[in-house]
Every structure is written in C-alpha cells, then in structure tokens.
Design a protein around this motif. Structure first.
Motif, short mmCIF file in Angstrom:
data_model
loop_
_atom_site.label_atom_id
_atom_site.label_comp_id
_atom_site.label_asym_id
_atom_site.label_seq_id
_atom_site.Cartn_x
_atom_site.Cartn_y
_atom_site.Cartn_z
N ALA A 186 -0.61 1.32 -8.90
CA ALA A 186 -2.06 1.21 -8.68
C ALA A 186 -2.45 1.72 -7.29
O ALA A 186 -3.46 2.42 -7.14
N GLN A 187 -1.65 1.41 -6.27
CA GLN A 187 -1.96 1.87 -4.92
C GLN A 187 -1.85 3.39 -4.81
O GLN A 187 -2.69 4.05 -4.19
N MET A 188 -0.82 3.95 -5.44
CA MET A 188 -0.65 5.40 -5.39
C MET A 188 -1.70 6.11 -6.25
O MET A 188 -2.07 7.26 -5.99
N ALA A 189 -2.19 5.44 -7.30
CA ALA A 189 -3.28 6.01 -8.09
C ALA A 189 -4.53 6.18 -7.22
O ALA A 189 -5.29 7.14 -7.40
N ALA A 190 -4.74 5.26 -6.28
CA ALA A 190 -5.87 5.39 -5.36
C ALA A 190 -5.71 6.63 -4.49
O ALA A 190 -6.67 7.38 -4.26
N VAL A 191 -4.49 6.86 -4.00
CA VAL A 191 -4.23 8.07 -3.21
C VAL A 191 -4.43 9.31 -4.07
O VAL A 191 -5.02 10.30 -3.63
N GLY A 192 -3.94 9.25 -5.31
CA GLY A 192 -4.13 10.38 -6.21
C GLY A 192 -5.59 10.67 -6.49
O GLY A 192 -5.99 11.84 -6.61
N LEU A 231 -12.68 -3.03 9.88
CA LEU A 231 -12.55 -1.79 9.12
C LEU A 231 -11.42 -1.85 8.09
O LEU A 231 -11.44 -1.12 7.10
N HIS A 232 -10.46 -2.73 8.29
CA HIS A 232 -9.26 -2.77 7.46
C HIS A 232 -9.53 -2.92 5.96
O HIS A 232 -8.84 -2.29 5.15
N PRO A 233 -10.50 -3.75 5.55
CA PRO A 233 -10.72 -3.88 4.10
C PRO A 233 -11.13 -2.58 3.41
O PRO A 233 -11.03 -2.49 2.18
N PHE A 234 -11.56 -1.57 4.17
CA PHE A 234 -12.02 -0.32 3.57
C PHE A 234 -10.96 0.77 3.60
O PHE A 234 -11.19 1.86 3.09
N LEU A 235 -9.81 0.50 4.18
CA LEU A 235 -8.74 1.49 4.31
C LEU A 235 -7.80 1.39 3.11
O LEU A 235 -7.32 0.31 2.78
N VAL A 236 -7.52 2.52 2.48
CA VAL A 236 -6.70 2.51 1.27
C VAL A 236 -5.29 2.03 1.56
O VAL A 236 -4.61 1.49 0.67
N THR A 237 -4.82 2.19 2.79
CA THR A 237 -3.45 1.79 3.14
C THR A 237 -3.32 0.32 3.48
O THR A 237 -2.20 -0.18 3.61
N THR A 238 -4.44 -0.37 3.62
CA THR A 238 -4.38 -1.79 4.00
C THR A 238 -3.66 -2.61 2.94
O THR A 238 -3.94 -2.50 1.75
N GLY A 239 -2.72 -3.42 3.39
CA GLY A 239 -2.04 -4.35 2.48
C GLY A 239 -0.94 -3.74 1.64
O GLY A 239 -0.44 -4.40 0.73
N TRP A 240 -0.53 -2.50 1.93
CA TRP A 240 0.52 -1.90 1.11
C TRP A 240 1.82 -2.70 1.18
O TRP A 240 2.56 -2.77 0.20
N THR A 241 2.09 -3.31 2.32
CA THR A 241 3.32 -4.11 2.44
C THR A 241 3.21 -5.45 1.72
O THR A 241 4.19 -6.18 1.64
N SER A 242 2.02 -5.76 1.17
CA SER A 242 1.85 -7.02 0.46
C SER A 242 2.68 -7.10 -0.81
O SER A 242 2.84 -8.18 -1.38
N ASN A 255 -3.29 -11.39 -1.44
CA ASN A 255 -3.28 -10.01 -0.94
C ASN A 255 -3.04 -9.00 -2.07
O ASN A 255 -3.56 -7.88 -2.02
N LEU A 256 -2.26 -9.40 -3.07
CA LEU A 256 -2.00 -8.50 -4.19
C LEU A 256 -3.27 -8.22 -4.98
O LEU A 256 -3.56 -7.07 -5.33
N VAL A 257 -4.04 -9.25 -5.25
CA VAL A 257 -5.29 -9.08 -6.00
C VAL A 257 -6.29 -8.27 -5.18
O VAL A 257 -6.96 -7.36 -5.70
#
Length: 283
Positions: A186-192, A231-242, A255-257
């Motif tokens: 799901a996170q990488m789909a956002a990058v895509g 600004l963090h809630p708007f960054l696509v990379t935020t929470g990737w380590t979650s 954090n996952l949700v």
C-alpha cells in the motif's frame, strides 16, 4: 444485417478488459529491467540473512530495531528486509515501472496508438496503474517469500519471538509477515501513484524517475525534523517504519491505519491527476 451510412466510419467496439489487462501485464513482466528488479528483491533477504547468520547480527542500537532481533528469529528477517528496502529499492522499482507506463510509451510513440485504439483514456490510466501495482506486489511478495525461506533455513527459528517478548507459532508468524507485506504494498502504491501522475506530464522517463526519487528523499529529510511535525502527516514517507508494529503482541494498529489512510489519499490524488492529464492529452 445492420448498415452504416456512406462516409460514416463504423462504430468501434471497446476492447475487452481481460485482453487489454493481460497484454499490459505481459508487457510489464517481459521487460528485462523488471525481471532484474525481482531478482534483486529475492537476493536482498538472502544477503541480509546470510550476513546475520555469519556475524551474529548488528549490535544493540545499530540499524533498524527489527534487524537486531533477527538472529535466531528467522521470521523477523522478511519484515526487517522490507523496512530496509522501503528507504530506496522499493520506491525505485515503483518509480521505474510508473515512468515506463506512460512517459516511456509516449517517448517510443506507442502511447499514441493506445489513445487511438478502442480503449477509453480512463481505462488506459487504470490499466497502467494496475500494471504498476502488479509489479509492486510481485516485488514485495518475492522479498517476503525469499525472506521467510532464508530466515527458516539460514537464520533459524520456527516460531516468531515478538518485540513484546512473547512467542507466536509459525502460522501466526507467517500471518504477521503477510500483514507487513500488504501494508508495504500500500505504501509503495502511493509512490507509484505519484510517479504515474508525473509520468502523464512528460515524455521523458528519466525525469519521472529522478523527480519521484527526489520527492521520496526530500520527504524523508523533512520527516526527520521534529520542528516540522505539523507537516509530517502530509508526507508520503511518514510512518514507513511503523510496519515494525506487526511484530508486537498485540499488534499496535494506530500508526498502521494512519499510514493506510495516507497512502490511500496519495493513490486517489495520483490516479486522478493522471486521468485528468490524459483526458486533455492530444491524441
């Protein structure tokens, strides 16, 4: 028998979804660089797992927290590898496939044929998005399977020792790995989706690749400053380590949700921009 008026071109029937999707997936899976990317994704857990088995793993405080718990706890290896790959390799795969999807075809002149074919422009974008998502899912899936096999055969340990100190049976551990893999997809789909939107605006795949990776890197840097917490809630990379939270017992879902909602917003925006851009593109 139906007839058409003289001088009136016959109506074009829309191409079947199944045939168009199958053609796109064949196109994606036959690209040599995509096959090389899958091999790299399969090799990464082997390299990490073998290194940990030979050296005993990193010391406390070195690297991601999950990495220091891999030794003797093989089912942690695929999750730890996904955390490592999220920083650069997986975004690179997503950006490369999305760059080829529209900008690459535009540069080779094949996109014009698609726009003239009996396939609506919305369907073109959705099919291209499906191709990007398929490659992302395959990359993460190959990494997860390779990580599980390497963890069990090289690192050792059949059960999963969670970060909370509890021990889960193998089936529950495999379910946690699957959960982590789906979340990373799901996170990488956002990058895509970001890369696909950029791909619809240019005919140069290198520009898409460089821009997407630049966004990922800049967002990662901005996320490291606590003074920019607004600004963090708007960054696509935020929470990737979650994703490491799947290794806790019970799973910490907050954090996952939040990460899923953020990724979903980026997917919707990215695909919508791509559709809007394609709708105004000259045929």
């Amino acid at each position: 028998m139906t007839t058409t008026a003289i001088g009136t071109p016959p109506a074009r029937n829309a191409a079947p979804w199944g045939r168009v999707v199958a053609a796109e997936l064949r196109w994606v899976l036959r690209r040599p660089r995509n096959m090389a990317a899958l091999l790299l994704m399969a090799a990464l857990p082997v390299v990490v797992g073998t290194t940990i088995a030979l050296t005993g793993g990193p010391g406390a405080g070195d690297g991601p927290p999950a990495l220091s718990t891999v030794a003797g706890n093989g089912l942690v290896l695929p999750v730890a590898t996904m955390i490592l790959a999220q920083t650069m390799l997986l975004p690179l795969v997503a950006a490369t496939v999305a760059a080829d999807a529209l900008a690459g075809e535009a540069s080779h002149g094949t996109l014009r044929g698609l726009l003239l074919a009996p396939v609506s422009r919305v369907r073109v974008v959705l099919i291209k998005a499906l191709g990007v998502l398929t490659m992302i899912a395959l990359s993460v899936g190959v990494m997860a399977v390779s990580g599980v096999l390497t963890g069990l055969l090289v690192v050792g340990g059949g059960d999963l020792v969670t970060l909370s100190g509890t021990t889960l049976p193998m089936l529950d551990g495999l379910a946690r790995v699957a959960m982590a893999a789906l979340w990373v997809v799901a996170q990488m789909a956002a990058v895509g989706a970001i890369a696909l939107a950029l791909s619809s605006m240019t005919e140069h795949p290198v520009v898409v690749l460089a821009s997407t990776m630049g966004i990922v890197i800049v967002f990662g840097v901005l996320g490291a400053f606590s003074s920019l917490s607004w600004l963090h809630p708007f960054l696509v990379t935020t929470g990737w380590t979650s994703v490491i939270d799947v290794l806790r017992d019970p799973v910490v879902t907050d954090n996952l949700v939040e990460g899923l909602w953020r990724a979903g917003c980026y997917v919707v925006i990215g695909v919508s921009v791509s559709i809007a851009r394609m709708a105004t593109k000259d045929s």
